[in-house]
Scaffold this motif. Sequence first.
Motif, PDB file in Angstrom:
ATOM      1  N   ARG A 105       1.754 -11.331  -7.640  1.00  0.00           N
ATOM      2  CA  ARG A 105       2.395 -12.277  -8.563  1.00  0.00           C
ATOM      3  C   ARG A 105       3.851 -11.894  -8.836  1.00  0.00           C
ATOM      4  N   THR A 106       4.129 -10.603  -8.937  1.00  0.00           N
ATOM      5  CA  THR A 106       5.524 -10.200  -9.156  1.00  0.00           C
ATOM      6  C   THR A 106       6.374 -10.536  -7.938  1.00  0.00           C
ATOM      7  N   PHE A 107       5.798 -10.387  -6.758  1.00  0.00           N
ATOM      8  CA  PHE A 107       6.480 -10.707  -5.507  1.00  0.00           C
ATOM      9  C   PHE A 107       6.730 -12.211  -5.401  1.00  0.00           C
ATOM     10  N   LEU A 108       5.704 -13.009  -5.671  1.00  0.00           N
ATOM     11  CA  LEU A 108       5.818 -14.461  -5.520  1.00  0.00           C
ATOM     12  C   LEU A 108       6.716 -15.095  -6.574  1.00  0.00           C
ATOM     13  N   ALA A 109       6.845 -14.435  -7.717  1.00  0.00           N
ATOM     14  CA  ALA A 109       7.729 -14.978  -8.754  1.00  0.00           C
ATOM     15  C   ALA A 109       9.188 -14.934  -8.313  1.00  0.00           C
ATOM     16  N   GLU A 110       9.494 -14.081  -7.336  1.00  0.00           N
ATOM     17  CA  GLU A 110      10.880 -13.926  -6.887  1.00  0.00           C
ATOM     18  C   GLU A 110      11.128 -14.460  -5.485  1.00  0.00           C
ATOM     19  N   THR A 111      10.080 -14.774  -4.757  1.00  0.00           N
ATOM     20  CA  THR A 111      10.216 -15.306  -3.404  1.00  0.00           C
ATOM     21  C   THR A 111       9.203 -16.425  -3.212  1.00  0.00           C
ATOM     22  N   HIS A 145      -3.366  -6.211   5.148  1.00  0.00           N
ATOM     23  CA  HIS A 145      -2.449  -5.102   5.415  1.00  0.00           C
ATOM     24  C   HIS A 145      -0.981  -5.556   5.346  1.00  0.00           C
ATOM     25  N   ARG A 146      -0.684  -6.703   5.961  1.00  0.00           N
ATOM     26  CA  ARG A 146       0.682  -7.213   5.963  1.00  0.00           C
ATOM     27  C   ARG A 146       1.137  -7.565   4.555  1.00  0.00           C
ATOM     28  N   THR A 147       0.239  -8.149   3.773  1.00  0.00           N
ATOM     29  CA  THR A 147       0.574  -8.447   2.385  1.00  0.00           C
ATOM     30  C   THR A 147       0.860  -7.156   1.629  1.00  0.00           C
ATOM     31  N   GLY A 148       0.031  -6.149   1.826  1.00  0.00           N
ATOM     32  CA  GLY A 148       0.263  -4.853   1.188  1.00  0.00           C
ATOM     33  C   GLY A 148       1.593  -4.249   1.588  1.00  0.00           C
ATOM     34  N   SER A 149       1.958  -4.369   2.864  1.00  0.00           N
ATOM     35  CA  SER A 149       3.248  -3.844   3.340  1.00  0.00           C
ATOM     36  C   SER A 149       4.411  -4.574   2.687  1.00  0.00           C
ATOM     37  N   ASN A 150       4.307  -5.899   2.565  1.00  0.00           N
ATOM     38  CA  ASN A 150       5.355  -6.672   1.891  1.00  0.00           C
ATOM     39  C   ASN A 150       5.494  -6.252   0.432  1.00  0.00           C
ATOM     40  N   LEU A 151       4.370  -6.046  -0.216  1.00  0.00           N
ATOM     41  CA  LEU A 151       4.393  -5.658  -1.621  1.00  0.00           C
ATOM     42  C   LEU A 151       4.957  -4.251  -1.794  1.00  0.00           C
ATOM     43  N   ARG A 152       4.629  -3.338  -0.877  1.00  0.00           N
ATOM     44  CA  ARG A 152       5.191  -1.977  -0.937  1.00  0.00           C
ATOM     45  C   ARG A 152       6.707  -2.018  -0.808  1.00  0.00           C
ATOM     46  N   ARG A 153       7.216  -2.810   0.138  1.00  0.00           N
ATOM     47  CA  ARG A 153       8.669  -2.961   0.291  1.00  0.00           C
ATOM     48  C   ARG A 153       9.293  -3.526  -0.977  1.00  0.00           C
ATOM     49  N   HIS A 154       8.656  -4.513  -1.550  1.00  0.00           N
ATOM     50  CA  HIS A 154       9.155  -5.125  -2.773  1.00  0.00           C
ATOM     51  C   HIS A 154       9.232  -4.094  -3.904  1.00  0.00           C
ATOM     52  N   LEU A 155       8.172  -3.298  -4.078  1.00  0.00           N
ATOM     53  CA  LEU A 155       8.185  -2.264  -5.112  1.00  0.00           C
ATOM     54  C   LEU A 155       9.261  -1.222  -4.842  1.00  0.00           C
ATOM     55  N   ALA A 156       9.402  -0.840  -3.577  1.00  0.00           N
ATOM     56  CA  ALA A 156      10.410   0.150  -3.218  1.00  0.00           C
ATOM     57  C   ALA A 156      11.819  -0.364  -3.533  1.00  0.00           C
ATOM     58  N   GLU A 157      12.064  -1.635  -3.257  1.00  0.00           N
ATOM     59  CA  GLU A 157      13.383  -2.223  -3.553  1.00  0.00           C
ATOM     60  C   GLU A 157      13.663  -2.218  -5.052  1.00  0.00           C
ATOM     61  N   LYS A 158      12.611  -2.270  -5.855  1.00  0.00           N
ATOM     62  CA  LYS A 158      12.764  -2.245  -7.301  1.00  0.00           C
ATOM     63  C   LYS A 158      12.670  -0.820  -7.855  1.00  0.00           C
ATOM     64  N   ASN A 159      12.599   0.156  -6.943  1.00  0.00           N
ATOM     65  CA  ASN A 159      12.495   1.575  -7.321  1.00  0.00           C
ATOM     66  C   ASN A 159      11.288   1.872  -8.187  1.00  0.00           C
ATOM     67  N   ILE A 160      10.165   1.214  -7.847  1.00  0.00           N
ATOM     68  CA  ILE A 160       8.906   1.470  -8.542  1.00  0.00           C
ATOM     69  C   ILE A 160       8.069   2.356  -7.623  1.00  0.00           C
ATOM     70  N   GLY A 161       7.723   3.493  -8.083  1.00  0.00           N
ATOM     71  CA  GLY A 161       6.982   4.425  -7.237  1.00  0.00           C
ATOM     72  C   GLY A 161       5.685   4.755  -7.822  1.00  0.00           C
TER      73      GLY A 161
END
Length: 161
Positions: A105-111, A145-161
């Motif tokens: 949901r956080t990903f889709l709210a921005e893309t 898996h692909r959705t998880g990879s997209n979400l990991r990239r999104h979190l990384a871009e937001k510096n959420i670890g």
Amino acid sequence: EDNRGYRVAPVSLGNLEEVTALREQFETYALAESIRVGGIEWERNVMRALHKMNRTERDASRPETLELWEAAHREFHLTLISGCGKPLLLKFCSVMLNLNDRYRRTFLAETSGDRSVANEHSEIAQGAVAGDTEYACAKLREHIHRTGSNLRRHLAEKNIG
């Protein structure tokens, strides 16, 4: 917390990776079982849920469309595994889907998401109703898996670890 109400667990890359791995394992098992024992009514429900989701608009600039699409998306994924005949497995998969949805949901709210999502869902559903367990499960695993990879990239871009 006392005198403060409820708290939502914070998001983290570690939690997302665990949720993704568990979904890959358990949802593909539930799908395989659904294909094995689901029957024609389950097949009909899968195709109905796919059609409903594919006809539901999703536009990041219009939050009301995201809620409608999220509901149709959830219905599709749960319908896909609903024929497995294993209530505990279905409950566990539903919990994992809820946990995953927090990240998505956080990903889709921005893309607007990926343009290939509709094709992926269609491939999974068509493989499932055709009885091609290996194909449908591989496509579902890749999708998760692909959705998880997209979400990991999104979190990384937001510096959420």
